[in-house]
Design a protein around this motif. Sequence first.
Motif, PDB file in Angstrom:
ATOM      1  N   PRO A  73       0.932  -1.143  -0.019  1.00 34.99           N
ATOM      2  CA  PRO A  73       0.034   0.210  -0.045  1.00 34.99           C
ATOM      3  C   PRO A  73       0.816   1.374  -0.272  1.00 34.99           C
ATOM      4  O   PRO A  73       2.077   1.295   0.636  1.00 34.99           O
ATOM      5  N   LEU A  74       0.371   2.035  -0.616  1.00 30.29           N
ATOM      6  CA  LEU A  74       0.998   3.640  -0.633  1.00 30.29           C
ATOM      7  C   LEU A  74       0.597   4.470   0.417  1.00 30.29           C
ATOM      8  O   LEU A  74      -0.801   4.491   0.723  1.00 30.29           O
ATOM      9  N   ILE A 111      -2.739  -6.700   7.220  1.00 34.92           N
ATOM     10  CA  ILE A 111      -1.532  -7.425   6.195  1.00 34.92           C
ATOM     11  C   ILE A 111      -0.348  -6.684   5.912  1.00 34.92           C
ATOM     12  O   ILE A 111       0.737  -7.081   6.091  1.00 34.92           O
ATOM     13  N   ALA A 112      -0.547  -5.390   5.370  1.00 35.20           N
ATOM     14  CA  ALA A 112       0.430  -4.508   5.096  1.00 35.20           C
ATOM     15  C   ALA A 112       0.051  -3.024   5.125  1.00 35.20           C
ATOM     16  O   ALA A 112      -1.236  -2.811   5.391  1.00 35.20           O
ATOM     17  N   THR A 113       0.794  -2.023   5.158  1.00 38.76           N
ATOM     18  CA  THR A 113       0.710  -0.668   5.454  1.00 38.76           C
ATOM     19  C   THR A 113       1.662   0.137   4.775  1.00 38.76           C
ATOM     20  O   THR A 113       2.672  -0.230   4.309  1.00 38.76           O
ATOM     21  N   GLY A 114       1.175   1.309   4.309  1.00 44.77           N
ATOM     22  CA  GLY A 114       1.864   2.056   3.638  1.00 44.77           C
ATOM     23  C   GLY A 114       2.915   3.218   4.615  1.00 44.77           C
ATOM     24  O   GLY A 114       3.009   2.621   5.792  1.00 44.77           O
ATOM     25  N   LYS A 115       3.760   3.977   4.043  1.00 41.68           N
ATOM     26  CA  LYS A 115       4.768   4.570   5.359  1.00 41.68           C
ATOM     27  C   LYS A 115       3.773   5.810   6.008  1.00 41.68           C
ATOM     28  O   LYS A 115       4.548   6.509   6.698  1.00 41.68           O
ATOM     29  N   ILE A 170      -8.628  -2.923   0.748  1.00 46.30           N
ATOM     30  CA  ILE A 170      -7.493  -1.862   0.862  1.00 46.30           C
ATOM     31  C   ILE A 170      -8.175  -0.650   1.281  1.00 46.30           C
ATOM     32  O   ILE A 170      -9.204  -0.304   0.515  1.00 46.30           O
ATOM     33  N   MET A 171      -7.698   0.069   2.084  1.00 42.79           N
ATOM     34  CA  MET A 171      -8.470   1.338   2.667  1.00 42.79           C
ATOM     35  C   MET A 171      -7.658   2.197   3.250  1.00 42.79           C
ATOM     36  O   MET A 171      -6.385   1.869   3.603  1.00 42.79           O
ATOM     37  N   ARG A 172      -7.963   3.470   3.400  1.00 41.66           N
ATOM     38  CA  ARG A 172      -7.244   4.597   4.058  1.00 41.66           C
ATOM     39  C   ARG A 172      -7.314   4.337   5.571  1.00 41.66           C
ATOM     40  O   ARG A 172      -8.178   3.664   6.047  1.00 41.66           O
ATOM     41  N   GLU A 173      -6.173   4.755   6.253  1.00 43.21           N
ATOM     42  CA  GLU A 173      -6.037   4.543   7.622  1.00 43.21           C
ATOM     43  C   GLU A 173      -7.059   5.158   8.477  1.00 43.21           C
ATOM     44  O   GLU A 173      -7.639   4.655   9.443  1.00 43.21           O
TER      45      GLU A 173
END
Length: 92
Positions: free
Chosen positions: A8-9, A44-48, A82-85
Motif C-alpha cells: 500500500p502507498l 497484512i501490510a501498511t503504507g509509510k 485496501i482502505m485509508r487508515e
Amino acid sequence: MSKINIKPLADRVLVKPLPAEKTTASGLIIPDSAKEKQQKGNVIATGKGLKDEPMTVKVGDTVLFGKYAGTELIVDGVEYLIMRESDILAIV
C-alpha cells in the motif's frame, strides 16, 4: 500463509477480513442469506503514512472498520480490503 506482493502507498492499509460469524452467542446458526459483511480484520501490510502523520496501525493488528470501507481485492482466491487508515475505527 503465502507472502502477498501488494505494498500500500501513503496512508493506505491492506486488511484481510476475518470470517463471518456462523452462529450467534446463544448458539443459533446464521443462514448464508442473513450473514452481514464482516467489519473486523487483520492488517497484512501498511503504507509509510503521510508527511505529517505517521501510521498508527502496524502489521498484525486486529482492527475494526466501517461496513462500506475500502475496496475489495481478490488475490489468489483470497479476499482483501485496501482502505485509508482514517477508515479504520479502532484497534482491538
